[in-house]
Each structure stands twice: as C-alpha cells, then as structure tokens.
Write an enzyme that holds these catalytic residues in place. Structure first.
Site, mmCIF file in Angstrom:
data_model
loop_
_atom_site.group_PDB
_atom_site.id
_atom_site.type_symbol
_atom_site.label_atom_id
_atom_site.label_comp_id
_atom_site.label_asym_id
_atom_site.label_seq_id
_atom_site.Cartn_x
_atom_site.Cartn_y
_atom_site.Cartn_z
ATOM 1 N N GLU A 36 0.843 -1.188 0.000
ATOM 2 C CA GLU A 36 0.000 0.000 0.000
ATOM 3 C C GLU A 36 0.882 1.243 0.000
ATOM 4 O O GLU A 36 1.762 1.385 0.859
ATOM 5 C CB GLU A 36 -0.902 0.048 1.227
ATOM 6 N N CYS A 37 0.643 2.140 -0.946
ATOM 7 C CA CYS A 37 1.321 3.430 -1.010
ATOM 8 C C CYS A 37 2.845 3.252 -0.943
ATOM 9 O O CYS A 37 3.453 2.804 -1.905
ATOM 10 C CB CYS A 37 0.800 4.370 0.070
ATOM 11 N N GLY A 38 3.480 3.586 0.194
ATOM 12 C CA GLY A 38 4.919 3.403 0.288
ATOM 13 C C GLY A 38 5.340 1.970 0.054
ATOM 14 O O GLY A 38 6.378 1.707 -0.563
ATOM 15 N N TYR B 245 3.790 -0.117 -1.875
ATOM 16 C CA TYR B 245 3.639 -0.287 -3.328
ATOM 17 C C TYR B 245 4.890 0.224 -4.034
ATOM 18 O O TYR B 245 5.417 -0.423 -4.954
ATOM 19 C CB TYR B 245 2.396 0.472 -3.772
ATOM 20 N N THR C 110 -1.337 -0.930 -4.401
ATOM 21 C CA THR C 110 -2.228 0.210 -4.602
ATOM 22 C C THR C 110 -1.610 1.443 -3.958
ATOM 23 O O THR C 110 -0.812 1.343 -3.021
ATOM 24 C CB THR C 110 -3.601 -0.023 -3.937
#
Length: 436
Positions: free
Chosen positions: A327-329, A331, A427
């Site tokens: 997720e985010c970082g 990802y 994501t």
C-alpha cells in the site's frame, strides 16, 4: 455510562490533537478511563491517542464505513468513563459526494453518536470575529450540538477578554484560554505529525500538555458538557476478510501507516500477524502465507532499503509462490526504483515495474473507491474497496496490468490504478473498508 465528546475546529492546524491528548492524559491522571477515536482517515493520530490513554484508538469514517461498522468500533468505549473523538480538518469539511453514511466530515460522527462538539478556536490575528465563526459553526447544521470552545494561542490578557466577552454575548461557553506555549508543539513532516513511536519524549510532551491545559481549562466544566452515552450492541462487526491465515507484515519507521481497525479485524477473524523489519534487513517469516507492506516513509529510507539485500532477495523469493501486497509506500518498494527528493534513484525490489519519484513532489490526496479488475489478498475480482490516498510521489512508469478501476470521491477516474504482476499487487490507497 461514558461521557462522549467530539473535539473539532474551524480548520486544520489549530490544536485539535494537542488538546485531545492533553484532556485525555489529564483525565487519566485523575483516575478516569479514557477512550479516543479519530474521525477520518488519519493513520498517525491514533498512536498518539494510545500513548495518552493506554488504550488502542481506531478510526471512524462516515465516507468509508456504514453505521453498523462505526457502532461496532465505538463500542470499545463502553467500559470507559470518557470517550473523545478527535476530528479532522474543519468540523463540516468532507467531500462533495456522500459516501456510505456521510461525507467524511467530523460533523457526521458528532450527529450520528449524539455527542456535542468542543471547538478549538485559534483567534490569532482577530478578536470578536472568532465569536462569529464559532456561532456560525454552532448554527450551520441542525443535529450538531456545540458544547463550547477552548481558545488557543491567545496573545495577551486583553486579547482573551475581547474574544471571551464576544463569545459569551453570543451564548457560547468558554471553557478556557491557552496562551502560546511552544514547548507542547508536536513536530511535523510532509505527511503530518512525526509518528508517536519515533518520539522518545512523547510521554513527557503529553504530560506537559496535560499540566498546561489543566492550568488554563476548566476540566470539570468540559466533562459536564459531554453527553451521557451508552453504546448499543453492534449488530455485526467489520466486513473484513484477512489476506491470509499467517500474515507477514512490514513494521518499522519506513512501513508504519496501517489502520489499527484493519489489524484488529484480521486478528478477530483468526489471522496471525508476524511483524518484520525491512530496515533491519529482515525477511518475511517463512511460515507466512501472505506478505503485506504498509505505507510509511520509504522515501526517507530508500538508501537503506536498496542496500538491504537480504530483505529484497527474500521478498522476491517469497513472491515466487505466495502473494505480496503493498500500500502506497509499500507499493513503491515493490517497484523497480524510487527517486528520492535529492534526485537520487534507488533500486527497489522489482516485483512490479512501478517507477516513482519525489524529486518533483506533487500532493495526491483524497478518498478512493476501487473496483478490483484482478484479485488481491483478501479480496476477489469485482470487490469494491474504499480507501484513502495521501502521498507526494510522482509516477514515472506504471507498466503492469492495472489492479483496479479507481475513482475519487467525485466519481472521476484517476490514474493511480494500482498494479499486479504474478503474485505481487499494489495500490496507492490505504484500504479502510470493503462495501458490504
């Protein structure tokens, strides 16, 4: 029976978190059990709440969660003496389009729970106008009750008298006035407050805030203004499927952004969570059947991540046979490379083709509704996931198969679709809930 209160303000940056922590610790010092919540998608403040109260705090979010989910989450306050919900941004600030049970505004939670609002007002650069702002907030929406105000960053006794008199004339309770006090300012960085676990002196800071607030605020009057509240038993719990039975989750200063209610829901469903530290060059547990990389600050530790060969090689080996999600970082770390703020590119794990850069920062912020075009751990094709995105990275390349069709809160399609390749998925949004 608990006393429920919402802490809010006209805008961000006026002292909601500091006042929430100070009140929580001051009442705890008096022997009361205090339970905190965070309205909205902030994943940093709940750790501060826990530091102040000794009890885990979770997010409640009217855009992403239905009423049953919110009722289930707040029911943990049933054994508390005081329950505080800290708001986000201004009292009525949310998105334009309604979500599951509201727009994400703090006012939604106040009205839903029937708790009055304690406003933090910073009258810097003004005097009587602060009363007009408070009166406008009081009268803006039927069903949202104002308990009163605490003034923050008062410049002088004369300044306080002007503001206090105007508020009293407007029929608004003034519980106290806080002079400027730099010693209780919480340090910040680009995604918000520096995290509680990164501050060795956080306990001392909260103690000083509690002492200072107790000196200038009528704690008994604030407590009397709260609503008597006894939660109704929730009909059901969270609609969350764990991504696996044994979940290896990255947890350190670079991978720390995860909603507490998600981890609790995974455990409640019988999953075992196995933390490991990529910054310590640790590998995910060999017995895990899924690996989860939360967001955080990989851009501040990109050189260390790139140099930690054991972590990178073990994650690639893990992904040959089992799912890995970021997720985010997280990802970004699954991608090929991450360019830091100085323009230096660092090689990441290469499980996805994603290239990101912080050299030209651009803020991406807002709620996200994703319809999965492919499966990801814990969720099947077609699942509708609600989350929130907040980062400053720029996508240089996102060549893999899109994971989802992603819309913002207005319904517009956005480019941050997430990616999937083999067993790896990722994501940019942080998952909050799945539509029932």
């Amino acid at each position: 029976m608990a006393a429920g209160l919402v802490i809010s303000a006209p805008a961000s940056g006026v002292g909601k978190t500091t006042l929430t922590l100070a009140l929580a610790r001051a009442w705890r010092n008096r022997g009361l059990n205090v339970q905190c919540f965070k309205s909205g998608p902030d994943y940093i403040d709940p750790a501060f709440h826990a530091a102040a109260t000794g009890r885990a705090s979770v997010n409640v979010d009217s855009w992403a969660m239905d009423r049953a989910t919110i009722a289930h989450l707040v029911s943990r306050g049933a054994d508390a003496d005081v329950v505080l919900a800290e708001g986000s941004m201004g009292l009525f600030d949310g998105v334009a389009a309604r979500g599951v049970s509201g727009t994400g505004a703090t006012a939604d939670i106040a009205q839903m729970l029937g708790w009055p609002v304690l406003l933090v007002i910073d009258p810097s650069g003004q005097a009587q106008t602060a009363a007009a702002i408070a009166a406008g907030l009081r009268d803006y929406r039927p069903g949202v009750r104002l308990a009163g105000v605490v003034l923050n960053r008062i410049a002088s006794p004369r300044h306080e008298n002007l503001v206090r008199h105007a508020l009293i004339e407007a029929g608004i309770n003034v519980f106290g006035a806080l002079p400027r006090h730099a010693e209780i300012s919480l340090p910040k960085r680009h995604l918000g407050l520096v995290q509680a676990e990164e501050q060795a002196e956080i306990g001392t800071l909260i103690d000083e805030a509690a002492r200072f607030v107790a000196e200038h605020v009528d704690l008994d009057a604030v407590l009397r203004s709260a609503a008597a509240w006894s939660p109704q038993p929730a009909a059901n719990g969270l609609n969350v499927t764990p991504p696996g039975q044994r979940i290896a989750i990255a947890r350190d200063a670079a991978f720390s952004f995860v909603y507490p209610h998600m981890l609790e829901a995974w455990r409640a469903a019988g999953a075992e969570i196995q933390p490991f530290s990529p910054l310590a060059d640790e590998a995910p547990d060999a017995s895990a059947d899924v690996c989860w990389l939360p967001g955080g600050y990989p851009e501040l530790h990109a050189g260390t991540i790139a140099a930690n060969a054991r972590f990178r090689s073990s994650l690639r080996a893990f992904a040959e046979t089992r799912p890995v999600h970021g997720e985010c970082g997280g990802y970004m770390v699954l991608g090929e490379g991450l360019t830091d703020a100085d323009g230096i590119r660092h090689e990441m794990t290469g499980l996805l083709g994603l290239e990101t850069s912080f050299a030209k920062r651009r803020m991406h912020l807002g709620y996200r509704l994703a319809a999965l075009a492919g499966p990801m751990p814990g969720h099947q094709v077609g699942a509708r996931l609600r989350g929130h995105e907040f980062h400053y990275s720029t996508i240089l390349a996102q060549p893999d198969t899109p994971l989802a069709v992603v819309h913002d809160a207005t319904g517009a399609v956005i480019a941050e679709t997430g990616s999937r390749r083999g067993h790896a998925t990722g994501t940019f949004f942080h998952l909050i809930a799945e539509d029932r």
